[in-house]
Design a protein around this motif. Structure first.
Motif, PDB file in Angstrom:
ATOM      1  N   ASN A  71      19.072 -19.308  20.127  1.00 36.69           N
ATOM      2  CA  ASN A  71      19.024 -18.063  19.362  1.00 36.69           C
ATOM      3  C   ASN A  71      20.421 -17.607  18.937  1.00 36.69           C
ATOM      4  OD1 ASN A  71      16.211 -17.689  20.958  1.00 36.69           O
ATOM      5  ND2 ASN A  71      16.224 -16.594  19.000  1.00 36.69           N
ATOM      6  N   LEU A 106      13.690 -18.672  21.040  1.00 40.61           N
ATOM      7  CA  LEU A 106      13.854 -20.121  21.097  1.00 40.61           C
ATOM      8  C   LEU A 106      14.294 -20.515  22.493  1.00 40.61           C
ATOM      9  CD1 LEU A 106      15.725 -20.528  17.681  1.00 40.61           C
ATOM     10  CD2 LEU A 106      13.308 -20.925  18.149  1.00 40.61           C
ATOM     11  N   ALA A 111       9.424 -21.965  18.200  1.00 41.74           N
ATOM     12  CA  ALA A 111       9.254 -23.102  19.098  1.00 41.74           C
ATOM     13  C   ALA A 111       7.777 -23.427  19.158  1.00 41.74           C
ATOM     14  CB  ALA A 111       9.786 -22.770  20.481  1.00 41.74           C
ATOM     15  N   ILE A 114      11.113 -27.458  17.941  1.00 39.77           N
ATOM     16  CA  ILE A 114      11.573 -26.272  17.218  1.00 39.77           C
ATOM     17  C   ILE A 114      11.346 -26.526  15.733  1.00 39.77           C
ATOM     18  CG2 ILE A 114      13.609 -24.919  16.600  1.00 39.77           C
ATOM     19  CD1 ILE A 114      14.232 -26.296  19.687  1.00 39.77           C
TER      20      ILE A 114
END
Lengths: 151, 485
Positions: free
Chosen positions: B330, B356, B393, B403
């Protein structure tokens, strides 16, 4: 500040020399530019020996060094200068085509004052050369000459 | 030498003792049974003989009806202490004399039974006819308590027990000495095997202590170790050779890229530089066409320079050292978004960035991955009035963290999806979307070096989604979702 502020340019490629001189002239930098074609000549000039035995005394205000040169390359010249008490304080800029990390690391390890990759783009090139020259020859204050020679 | 009692020794000992004990027991038991029967038969024949002798001696006493004489004859039975009772009956079956004289009434049958032997209550009794000249005068009764036999059997059982114990003790000491011949080579072999598996030292060898099967086993084991050691050395040697070859190839590549970086860029710089100088020098005397030619020369030189730089960067990716460290995706994405501000300037882009995971990898390389993907998303949504870029994700399964970067941009035809990640492969014209075609190749190479994979899904004019899957042994979840627009 009364000394002649000449620049020593060590560069083997005549076209690069022409471009560099053009860039300096375009920006009306009035310094005298001494051009040498390889590292051996650069050292001859710096030590006022060989072909330069009778040159006007005084160190250049700035040395622009290409890395890849015949006979003695730029890194060797840098090594000699930074290991010599009399030449150590002259600012050196590595001006080179190489973006190689090893060249960059090696240059800083040997004590270069700056490392500039010659941009392919000419306007950036002019800008880079001009900035360097102005910074090192106009703005940068060197240690007093007396002190340098006493070292 | 061995901290725990080695089971094989105990097993051998128990085996030998059980075998030895069983053999001795069976031997003793068969002797016992044989003795029992023999002695019983002897006792019986002795009693028969005694009965015959006494019967013969008693004929006169019976014939002359002399109870005293009969009593005296029976008293001779005292010589055998195992004769517990005796009696003489007349031909009519009446008790005529008894032994011992004070014998109680119930201890002797009131009338003679059938002739012959009878086993009664732990004893043996016989009824012997007393005959003279073929005429029966009466019956003799004798009873033995078989005590002699039981005494002898008792003695025999005691001796047997002693023999068994002595044999077992002897077997214990003898087998302890002998089993070493078997167990020690096995234990030595086991110890060597343990040394090999614990220390992975294939240079140790088991000592051959005998020429039997264990000796053969030891030889085979040593032979195998030798082979493994040899193979190991060959493998190491081969790895060294390959590494050296690789290093040489790498050095060549290094020299090549160094030369590309220096020598190819120099003429390019001159083309561009002198085009500018030409423009400065003769710009005013050139017409529009001439100035355009000069501009094209400059642009092409600049573009070629960009291509060389990208290619060099790409080729360095495969060679540079990779560091592994925890990377907060992130934060990474946020930094990249900041650096993209110049390109975003003036456009409206809706960003949706989910939480994430943290992954483990080379932060600088992973930054290149996401910088390329986000720059692409920004670039290919350029023609959208409402650009939307989404990061998230995917469900984490099958051991990897996925991702994705999704945009609603130009997309591409899935027909060409396999060309997407190739070097210098482009699906758009450079006058539509600029680029060198190295970005996604870079993305794939970096992700592959992390042991992951990349792929994309798209629809022409509707948008594209790029997926990056990293091995999730190194990934773990994070918190703090962010939503920006």
């Amino acid at each position: 500040m009364s000394e002649p502020k000449n620049i020593l340019l060590a560069e083997d490629n005549p076209l690069d020399i022409e471009m560099t001189l053009n860039a300096l002239q375009t920006n009306h930098l009035v310094n005298e530019v001494v051009v040498v074609r390889n590292g051996a000549e650069a050292l001859d000039y710096l030590y006022a020996r060989g072909a330069y035995a009778h040159r006007v005394a005084g160190d250049p205000a700035l040395v622009l060094l290409d890395i890849k040169m015949p006979k003695v390359d730029g890194l060797e010249v840098l090594h000699c200068m930074k290991n010599d008490a009399k030449l150590r304080s002259i600012p050196v800029v590595m001006l080179t085509s190489s973006r190689e990390e090893s060249d960059l690391l090696q240059s800083y390890k040997l004590g270069t004052n700056a490392y500039v990759v010659k941009p392919v783009d000419f306007s950036s090139f002019i800008e880079a050369v001009t900035q360097l020259s102005i910074f090192w020859t106009v703005h940068n204050e060197l240690p007093p000459r007396v002190a340098r020679e006493a070292e | 030498m061995f901290p725990q009692a080695p089971p094989i020794r105990r097993k051998l000992m128990v085996m030998l003792l059980v075998t030895c004990g069983a053999v001795v027991m069976v031997t003793c038991l068969s002797y016992f049974i044989y003795e029992f029967w023999t002695f019983r038969r002897t006792t019986v024949s002795q009693l028969d003989l005694l009965g015959e002798v006494i019967a013969n001696n008693s004929t006169a006493a019976l014939a002359f009806d002399s109870a005293d004489d009969a009593q005296q004859i029976l008293a001779a039975l005292a010589a055998d202490r195992h004769i517990v009772a005796g009696g003489l009956y007349t031909a009519q079956g009446a008790l005529f004399a008894r032994y011992p004289a004070a014998l109680a009434e119930g201890m002797i049958p009131a009338a003679p039974d059938t002739d012959g032997r009878h086993f009664v209550g732990g004893g043996l009794a016989i009824f012997q006819p007393v005959m003279r000249n073929g005429k029966r005068l009466g019956t003799l009764y004798l009873r033995s308590d078989l005590g002699a036999m039981y005494e002898r059997l008792k003695l025999f059982a005691g001796t047997g027990a002693l023999v068994v114990l002595a044999s077992l003790a002897l077997a214990f000491f003898v087998s302890r000495a002998l089993q070493r011949q078997i167990s020690e080579p096995i234990l030595a072999l086991a110890e060597t095997a343990r040394a090999v598996s614990d220390r992975h030292d294939y240079s140790v060898r088991a000592v051959r202590q005998s020429a039997d099967e264990i000796g053969q086993l030891t030889d085979a084991f040593n032979h195998m170790l030798g082979r493994i050691q040899q193979l190991n050395q060959e493998l190491e040697q081969r790895v060294l050779e390959r590494t050296a070859e690789l290093r040489a190839a790498n050095q060549e590549l290094e020299a090549f890229s160094y030369s590309v970086s220096h020598d190819l860029r120099a003429p390019l710089r001159h083309i561009g530089g002198f085009a500018v100088m030409l423009e400065q020098h003769a710009g005013r005397s050139l017409d529009d066409k001439g100035r355009r030619y000069v501009a094209v020369i400059q642009d092409s030189a600049t573009r070629m320079g960009q291509l060389i730089d990208d290619l060099l960067t790409f080729s360095r990716l495969g060679r540079s050292e990779m560091r592994r460290e925890p990377v907060k995706l992130n934060e990474l994405v946020e930094e990249i978004r900041q650096s993209l501000q110049a390109e975003i300037n003036g456009r409206h882009i809706t960003w949706r960035v989910a939480a994430l995971p943290h992954v483990s990898g080379d932060a600088a390389l992973l930054r290149q991955v996401f910088a390329n993907l986000l720059a692409n998303a920004v670039k290919y949504t350029r023609q959208r009035a409402e650009a939307r870029i989404e990061l998230g994700a995917d469900g984490r399964d099958a051991g990897e963290t996925v991702i994705f970067v999704r945009d609603n941009g130009a997309g591409f035809d899935m027909k060409y999806a396999d060309k997407l990640f190739g070097v210098f492969q482009r699906l758009h014209h450079s006058d539509e979307f600029e680029g060198t075609g190295v970005g996604l190749a870079t993305v794939r190479r970096i992700v592959q070096r992390h042991g992951g994979r990349v792929w994309a899904e798209a629809k022409l004019q509707e948008g594209a989604t790029f997926f990056v899957a990293l091995p999730s042994a190194t990934a773990r979840a994070s918190s703090a979702p962010s939503k920006n627009s």
